[in-house]
Design an enzyme around this catalytic site. Sequence first.
Site, short mmCIF file in Angstrom:
data_model
loop_
_atom_site.label_atom_id
_atom_site.label_comp_id
_atom_site.label_asym_id
_atom_site.label_seq_id
_atom_site.Cartn_x
_atom_site.Cartn_y
_atom_site.Cartn_z
N GLY A 165 0.97 -1.26 0.04
CA GLY A 165 0.12 -0.10 0.07
C GLY A 165 0.95 1.48 0.17
O GLY A 165 0.21 2.48 -0.23
N ARG A 292 8.18 -13.72 2.65
CA ARG A 292 8.45 -13.70 4.03
C ARG A 292 7.72 -14.52 4.65
O ARG A 292 6.41 -14.73 4.32
CB ARG A 292 8.62 -12.39 4.73
CG ARG A 292 7.31 -11.54 4.84
CD ARG A 292 7.19 -10.40 5.52
NE ARG A 292 5.91 -9.82 5.57
CZ ARG A 292 5.27 -9.07 4.49
NH1 ARG A 292 5.94 -9.05 3.41
NH2 ARG A 292 4.00 -8.56 4.79
C1 MV4 Z 1 -5.32 -2.20 -5.39
C2 MV4 Z 1 -6.27 -1.70 -5.05
C3 MV4 Z 1 -7.55 -1.45 -6.22
N1 MV4 Z 1 -7.18 -1.65 -7.47
N2 MV4 Z 1 -4.87 -2.32 -6.74
C4 MV4 Z 1 -3.34 -1.88 -1.00
C5 MV4 Z 1 -2.14 -2.97 -0.62
C6 MV4 Z 1 -1.42 -3.48 -1.74
N3 MV4 Z 1 -1.07 -4.60 -1.54
C7 MV4 Z 1 -2.53 -3.14 -3.00
N4 MV4 Z 1 -3.62 -2.36 -2.46
C8 MV4 Z 1 -4.42 -2.13 -3.29
N5 MV4 Z 1 -4.32 -2.43 -4.62
C9 MV4 Z 1 -5.99 -2.28 -7.51
N6 MV4 Z 1 -5.70 -2.41 -8.94
C10 MV4 Z 1 -6.84 -1.56 -3.89
C11 MV4 Z 1 -5.73 -1.48 -3.07
C12 MV4 Z 1 -6.03 -1.36 -1.44
C13 MV4 Z 1 -6.12 -2.41 -0.31
C14 MV4 Z 1 -5.84 -3.58 -0.80
C15 MV4 Z 1 -5.87 -4.53 0.25
C16 MV4 Z 1 -6.19 -4.33 1.42
C17 MV4 Z 1 -6.65 -3.03 1.78
C18 MV4 Z 1 -6.66 -1.93 0.99
C19 MV4 Z 1 -6.89 -0.94 1.07
C20 MV4 Z 1 -7.04 0.27 0.34
C21 MV4 Z 1 -6.52 -0.06 -1.01
#
Ligand code: MV4
Length: 454
Positions: A165, A292
């Site tokens: 994130g 990890r």
């Molecule tokens: C995203 C998304 C929406 N669309 N990718 C946040 C953590 C990172 N590992 C990827 N994340 C996100 N990627 C696309 N194409 C929304 C998030 C995201 C999110 C993802 C997992 C858990 C919580 C989150 C909170 C906000 C945004």
Amino acid sequence: MIQKVLIANRGEIALRIVRACRELGIKTLAVYSEADVQSLHVQLADEAICIGGPRSADSYLKADRIIAAAEIADVDAIHPGYGFLSENAKFAQQCESCNIKFIGPKSKTIQMMGDKSVAKDTVKKVGVPTVPGSDGPVENESEAVKIARKIGYPVIIKAVAGGGGRGMRIAHNDISFAKEYHVARNEAEKAFGNGSVYIEKYIEKPRHIEFQILADSHGKVLHLGERDCSIQRRHQKLIEESPSPFLTPDLRKRMGKFAIKAAEAAEYENAGTIEFLVDAKGNFYFIEMNTRIQVEHPVTEECTGIDLIKQQLLVANGEKLAFDQSDITFEKHAIECRINAEDPARNFVPSPGTIGLYYAPGGHGVRVDSHAYSGYTIPPYYDSMIGKLICFGHDRQTAIQRTYRALNEYLIRGIKTTIPLHKAIMSDPTFIEGKATTAYMEDFFARTPTDLFT
Ligand code: MV4
């Protein structure tokens, strides 16, 4: 066999690793900062060496001092835990050069998966579904706008060196895109020393579901089911559970197969995690691989009965995994609550200090992984997580009721913790109905008066 392991970490995970080593008859060396002299892992390890000052940058991130301690104490292997140097390819490479086993994947794999765009491309090539977006990094604005238009707004701009994130920006039209593209590049350059970004379709209110992978050095790759990590605040997970209340058996089977494919494409070895976003319709997309052991690994341990830290040690020792995919069964439902020394009623401000009374819950289906004890002083220098409560039972309702019961027994005096917040969530209808997405926490705070978790 590995005779002695250096634990390059602190807190509950250091203690967790000491315990696994002891059961395997492996000696342990704790390395610690000046702030962690009274920490449990230092007291319980066979040997301990102080490696520097309280700040992480002066101790737990000092690769050279850790390698020096490893040489002095003649260890065979280093377990990096999570955070700190656990996904640092250079550190893993240093261990390899010094003939010390790094308990994790090869440094080359860490490096590849650390570039989120390379990781995506690697798994896409073997047919794993990924979020529609740019083919790799996009280095100039006019090209970037064209791609964003083609994908269709909203889009998300992600740093190739980011992950978890960090370094993400969302754009809803050409005008905001031009601005956010430059903000993202500048932030990425500052935070990671690498301004490269890639673009994806923005998935609204997804669930965050990750698969646990275990792979040996003989090419066997297994998955140990999923964890639903949708309950987060500002990219910090608060609650994780398995199985996900959202996945159907069919969806789970398909995602599990792709998780294995993704790990195989990376020639993965040791424990790792394949992260997916899942939309409301059940479409799923690979987003990242974590190289990890993760904070939430006990959820999987309680569902499957497999000790992941022991498996990491055995695999690092060159042993073959002693079971097949068909031997892995999912008997339990498990929920983990992260207990942080923070005040949830005051915007989660850290609450370090001395714990007065500490009493951890127990009983049937309750596990507490924590380094805290009565009289322990939580230093202000590190992550505020001081423990994990993992409750499990034969179904989700039992796990929720047990978690609520255990939270009520859990006494930590003298500091603020996230325990009252977890109690409020365990009694929240949206959570109980299994409807929480990554948008859950924001909605929960908007509709819940602060005094309900004070
Ligand atoms: C995203 C998304 C929406 N669309 N990718 C946040 C953590 C990172 N590992 C990827 N994340 C996100 N990627 C696309 N194409 C929304 C998030 C995201 C999110 C993802 C997992 C858990 C919580 C989150 C909170 C906000 C945004």
